[in-house]
Structures are given as C-alpha cells and as structure tokens.
Design an enzyme around this catalytic site. Structure first.
Site, PDB file in Angstrom:
ATOM      1  N   LYS A 203     -27.109-146.572 -12.399  1.00  0.00           N
ATOM      2  CA  LYS A 203     -28.380-147.168 -12.826  1.00  0.00           C
ATOM      3  C   LYS A 203     -28.082-148.218 -13.885  1.00  0.00           C
ATOM      4  O   LYS A 203     -28.017-147.935 -15.086  1.00  0.00           O
ATOM      5  CB  LYS A 203     -29.313-146.091 -13.370  1.00  0.00           C
ATOM      6  N   SER A 408     -35.599-148.147  -6.065  1.00  0.00           N
ATOM      7  CA  SER A 408     -36.058-147.417  -7.248  1.00  0.00           C
ATOM      8  C   SER A 408     -37.530-147.050  -7.076  1.00  0.00           C
ATOM      9  O   SER A 408     -37.873-146.276  -6.188  1.00  0.00           O
ATOM     10  CB  SER A 408     -35.797-148.232  -8.507  1.00  0.00           C
TER      11      SER A 408
END
Length: 621
Positions: A203, A408
């Site tokens: 991430k 996401s």
C-alpha cells in the site's frame, strides 16, 4: 395626512432609477426574443441531412472519459461559444462507431487522434474492439495524424491504412510511473511530522510523505502489472500492423540508435519501424479521400460527418420512446469522497442515490455499475457497497464493469456484485487501507511558537496537530486501521468465496491487472461494458435485443436542458460567434488528479481526525 412633496433633486434620482430599471427589462426581453427567434428560424429551416457516401471522421478532442465532469449547461455554453469542454464520453464513441458500421450512408471512416489528450488502456481496448467490428462490416478505416502519441496510435493501428505528416512523429514509449518524494522537504526542512498507519507492505500511496524514494515492494508490484499491460499493448499493435513484437520492443529500447539511423527524422523513423504506411501532407490525404469518395464542392474537401454531428443524427433518428425493460448503468468515475459530489466524481451519498433510484424503478430489471475509480474514503465506499448489496437483495442482478481503474475503494464498491467483468488491462486490486495524520510541533518550534494547556483526560486534545503525537494515540489509530483492513479482507473473502487467508494473500495493497485479477479470483470474467450489459440482461432473463440500456444520472434542470438544446443548434452557435460571446464561459479546470489528492488530504469530516482511506495512486496512460 398628505405625504410631503419630493424635491427636484430626489425626483431626478427617482427618474434615473426608473430609466435604468426600464433599460434592464428591455435588454433582458430583447435577449429572450433573440434566443426565441434563433430557435424558430432554425426550426423553420429544418435540420441538416446526412448524405450518401459520407466519410465518418472519428476525431476525439480531449480526454476519453466514462462520464462528463461538467454539467450540461457548462458543456452547452462551451459549444455555443466555440470553447467546448475537452472531454469525450466513451459511450458516445462506441455508439457512433457501431451506428456508422450499420449505416449505409457511411462509406468509410477516417481516424484523427491528434487532439486526443488521454485515455486509459481499458478504454482504448473498448474503442479498438468497436473499430474491429466496423472493419468486419466490410468498410475501410483510414488513419491520419500530424503527430500521434501512444494512446492515439493504438486506435490508428486498427486502420487499414495509416498515414503520417512528413514533419510529424509517432512515438511509443512504454508505461512508467514516477512520483515526487518529499519526506526531506516536509519533515527535515519544514518540520512537519507525518504519521502513517497502514496494513500491507504494497500500500504505497503515502510513501512520498515518509520516504525519499519508492520502496522495493512498490517497485516490484508496479512493474508486475505494468509489464502485463504493456506486453498486451505491444502484442496487439504488432499484430494489427503485422510486425514482430520483440523487434518493436528492441527498437523502442534502442530509440537513440534508431533515431540516429534516420538522421533525427521522426516521421521517417515511424515509417522505418512499420508504424505507418506512407507519409502524406493533409492536402494529399484530402485529395486521396476525394478521389475515393465524393467531393464536397462547397467546402472543397471530401463529403464527411464528424462525431458530434453524427451523434446528433443518431439522436434524431432513434425512436422517441422505448417501452422495453431496461438494463440501467450507473457510472462511478473518479475519487470516492463523502456526501454529494458533482457528475464525474463519486460521492457516498450521490452515487448511492443513483443506485437506489435504479433499484426502485420498476422498469429497470438489472444494474451495471461501471467503475473507473482509484478509490478514496472508506466510509463513502461502504455506503455505495451497501446499496449494491441491497439491490441484489431486492432481486435485481448487479454486474460490475471495471473500466481503466477499479482499485482499493473502487474494488470495495465492486466486490458484492453478482458478476465482475474487467478488461485484461484494467488496474484493480490494491485491497488495503491506510491512515495519515500530520503534526507540526517542530515547525512551530522553529518560529518560536509552542503549544501548552490542560485536558480532563489523556485523550483530550491529543489530536491537536500543534502537539506531538502521543504514542497511545498512535496505537489507537493503528488498531483502527488494522480493524478496517480485517473488515475489507473479510468482505472480500465473503463476496468472492475465499478464506480470509486466501483473500489476504491477494490483498495487502497489491495492484493487479485485470488479467492477473482473473487468475487470482478477484474478477469473474474478462470483457468490456458491452459484455457486462449482456451478462446483466441474461441474469435478469431478458431476451437478446428485447431490452433497452439506460444511464442513470442526475437529471438536468429545465434551464440546463434548454441551454443544452440551444448549444447543439448550429444557428445558435453561428449567432453566438457573430455577437462575440466570451469563449471561456463556465469552463471546468482539467486538473482532476491534483484536486482528488487535495480532497483526500483535507480534514476528515467524521470520526477520527486521521485520514482513513482505501485509495490507490495507480494509473497507466
């Protein structure tokens, strides 16, 4: 009691006011009569006609988008004043190409992509598939460019003949993603402390705030999906042009040597690499198409019809009403943020309302959620996901069609659909969340400012950015982020029929291409919007060609509709140009990515004051 008489001085100003008021009404009424006159004259003259043996000119200007980012009135006023919004809807391109393929008045197509300013790889492949179907109808495609970039060339490569201006260029450069890193500037020089809370080593959205370069994990993950998308682009272009993909890759990698071999002549380089068939000036191309088609004597060119004009013909010629059951499409394009958002962005409230509107419409039998979003806030993503879940529970099938990016938060809103379609070059995954919190105690210290005070609890005032972050608060935020990640992974596992461990193994913030996501079980099938619509209709047990497709969007106001209709009118445009209306009226800025990032970094509107996000800074163009 009688009123006192006004003096001459007061009477003069009363007279002046009345005269100004009368002039204002006269001017407004005059403008209204002018507009009405334009419409009446245009109606009496009748609309233009599409002549036989016309060439359809596909010349998109601006960025190819799923949905316009400005309202109808702004776009119409732009058209009216000669300063149109530089966006083209993908659906309009596809509709025009498919209509032209079946239209006997259209003899061939000319592709011009000189003014196309951007498109995702998935959108390009959708248009490319439509161009292939056009050629399969037996009609020729010719492509021409003064100069063409990588995105525009992909469309040009579908042509039977590709021509380039002798002073032009056609360069393929590959896919790269480079970002600015400002840890030193923020933390060392300005004294801003950035506190990052995340789960998942891949991430990488917030890495620029805490690092001076990309992490090995970020580079590994990015290169993995970028190579897949680039290799697909390269192999498709090579196949269309009947050249060797490996040789083309080698030529791009040795571009300095290739350019030297043609003495810096980029047009000759494109010819040498087999990217174009011949070098022609615009007038030479015009003469060629006049010879093959029909000459437009009035304009001294070939008989032609442009994209917007042809869409107007299609709109006028379609049935005024359609009583068939509907497959509804809701577009979720852009960053996901809280509340009501304008068209072209995703709002937790506004996008949820559109899904709910489709669900409560008895004529709608199935829903396609078209997602082109890198994500954003966790809470608004969950609001939208819940509406998808409720729509399925109401007995209406939901199919997601992933466009360029559905990562996401974009994956969060997609995962509960009955089926998920992705293009092989879609960017998806990035399943993970993170939190950001900034403090500036060192920045204030450098200018002699200090924060002090008291609170009734240890947590009181702990989120004040002028104070150091209490380790207890850091533990609280990390715990909240970890819980959010577990929730995300758990929902993915339930939606996709996986164990928690299996979902976690493909999560941790890692980005995948659509083709890779299919292998990992994150999507169900590869295909475009056309395939998703057919799948939704099938799930609703609607017979082929026995349903209509309808976009569910915010309804324009009566004024917006009036301006939009006037903006399409050729007479109105001519009159606007004659009287000199300003060219930049209500134009929207074209800085979406910067705006979205600033929105993400703005103070949160609910809950903890740290930013809790499911966002992927991933794109490939």
């Amino acid at each position: 009691m009688s009123e006192p008489k006004r003096g001459a001085f007061v009477n003069f100003f009363v007279f002046l006011w009345d005269a100004l008021n009368f002039s204002r009404r006269l001017l407004l009424n005059g403008l209204l009569l002018l507009v009405i006159g334009i419409i009446v004259v245009a109606s009496l003259r009748g609309g233009p006609t599409l002549e036989e043996r016309s060439i359809f000119v596909l010349a998109p200007e601006g960025r190819i988008v799923e949905q316009f980012s400005s309202d109808a009135a702004s776009r119409a006023l732009g058209e009216l004043t000669g300063d149109p919004v530089n966006e083209v809807q993908l659906r309009d391109l596809l509709r025009a190409i498919e209509g032209a393929a079946e239209d006997k008045r259209i003899e061939r197509m000319l592709i011009r992509t000189d003014r196309m300013s951007g498109a995702g790889f998935a959108a390009l492949r959708e248009v490319g598939a439509a161009l292939t179907r056009f050629k399969e109808s037996g009609k020729q495609i010719v492509a021409y460019a003064d100069s063409v970039d990588q995105a525009g060339y992909y469309l040009a490569a579908h042509a039977d003949e590709v021509y380039l201006h002798p002073s032009g260029a056609a360069l393929l450069e590959g896919i790269g993603r480079y970002r600015a890193y400002y840890r030193e500037g923020l933390q060392d020089k300005l004294g801003v402390k950035v506190h990052l809370f995340r789960v998942g080593e891949f991430k990488s959205f917030a890495e620029p705030y805490i690092r001076d370069n990309a992490s090995p994990e970020a580079n590994e993950a990015d290169l993995h999906w970028m190579r897949d998308i680039w290799n697909r682009y390269l192999s498709e272009v090579a196949a269309l042009r009947e050249i060797d993909a490996a040789k083309l890759q080698a030529q791009i990698d040795a571009l300095d040597e290739e350019i030297a071999a043609v003495n810096g002549d980029l047009a000759q380089l494109a010819l040498r690499m087999g990217l174009v068939d011949e070098l022609k000036t615009a007038d030479e191309l015009r003469a060629l198409l006049i010879e093959r088609g029909v000459k437009d004597e009035e304009n001294n060119t070939f008989r032609q019809v442009g994209l917007n004009e042809y869409l107007g013909f299609l709109d006028r010629e379609k049935l005024p009403f359609d009583s068939r059951p509907k497959v509804a499409i809701v577009v979720a394009q852009g960053g996901i943020t809280d509340g009501e958002q304008p068209q072209g962005q995703v709002g937790g409230v506004s996008t949820s309302e559109l899904i709910r509107k489709a669900r409560e419409d008895d004529e709608v039998k199935a829903l396609v959620l078209r997602v082109d979003s890198p994500g954003g806030g966790v809470f608004p993503s969950e609001q939208i996901r819940r509406e998808v879940e409720l729509t399925r529970a109401a007995g209406k099938p939901v199919v997601v069609s992933m466009a360029n990016v559905a990562a996401s938060g974009g994956y969060w809103i997609s995962m509960n659909a009955q089926q998920i379609y992705a293009d092989p070059s879609t960017i998806t995954g990035s399943i993970g969340i993170f939190g950001l919190f900034f403090t500036a105690e060192d920045s204030l210290e450098r200018i002699g400012v200090r924060s002090d005070g008291v609170g009734t609890t240890r947590i009181a005032g702990a989120f004040d950015p002028t104070r150091p972050l209490d380790p207890m608060v850091g533990r609280i935020l990390q715990t909240v982020i970890e819980d959010g990640y577990r929730d995300f992974i758990g929902r993915v596992a339930d939606a996709r029929g996986k164990t928690y461990e299996e979902a976690d193994s493909v999560g941790r913030g890692r980005v995948w291409s659509g083709a890779q996501a299919l292998e990992l079980g994150l999507v169900d099938k590869l295909g475009g919007l056309r395939d998703a619509i057919a799948a939704a209709a099938g799930l609703a047990e609607l017979a082929e060609n026995d349903y209509a497709v309808s976009y569910v969007e915010k309804e324009p106001s009566a004024f917006e509709q009036f301006i939009a209709n006037m903006g399409k009118n050729a007479m109105a445009q001519a009159t606007a140009a004659y009287i000199g209306l300003p060219p930049s009226l209500l134009q929207q800025p074209a800085i979406r990515q910067l705006r979205e990032e600033l929105q993400l970094l703005a103070p949160p509107v609910r809950g903890l004051p740290a930013h809790v996000l499911a966002h992927c800074l991933c794109s490939a163009e």
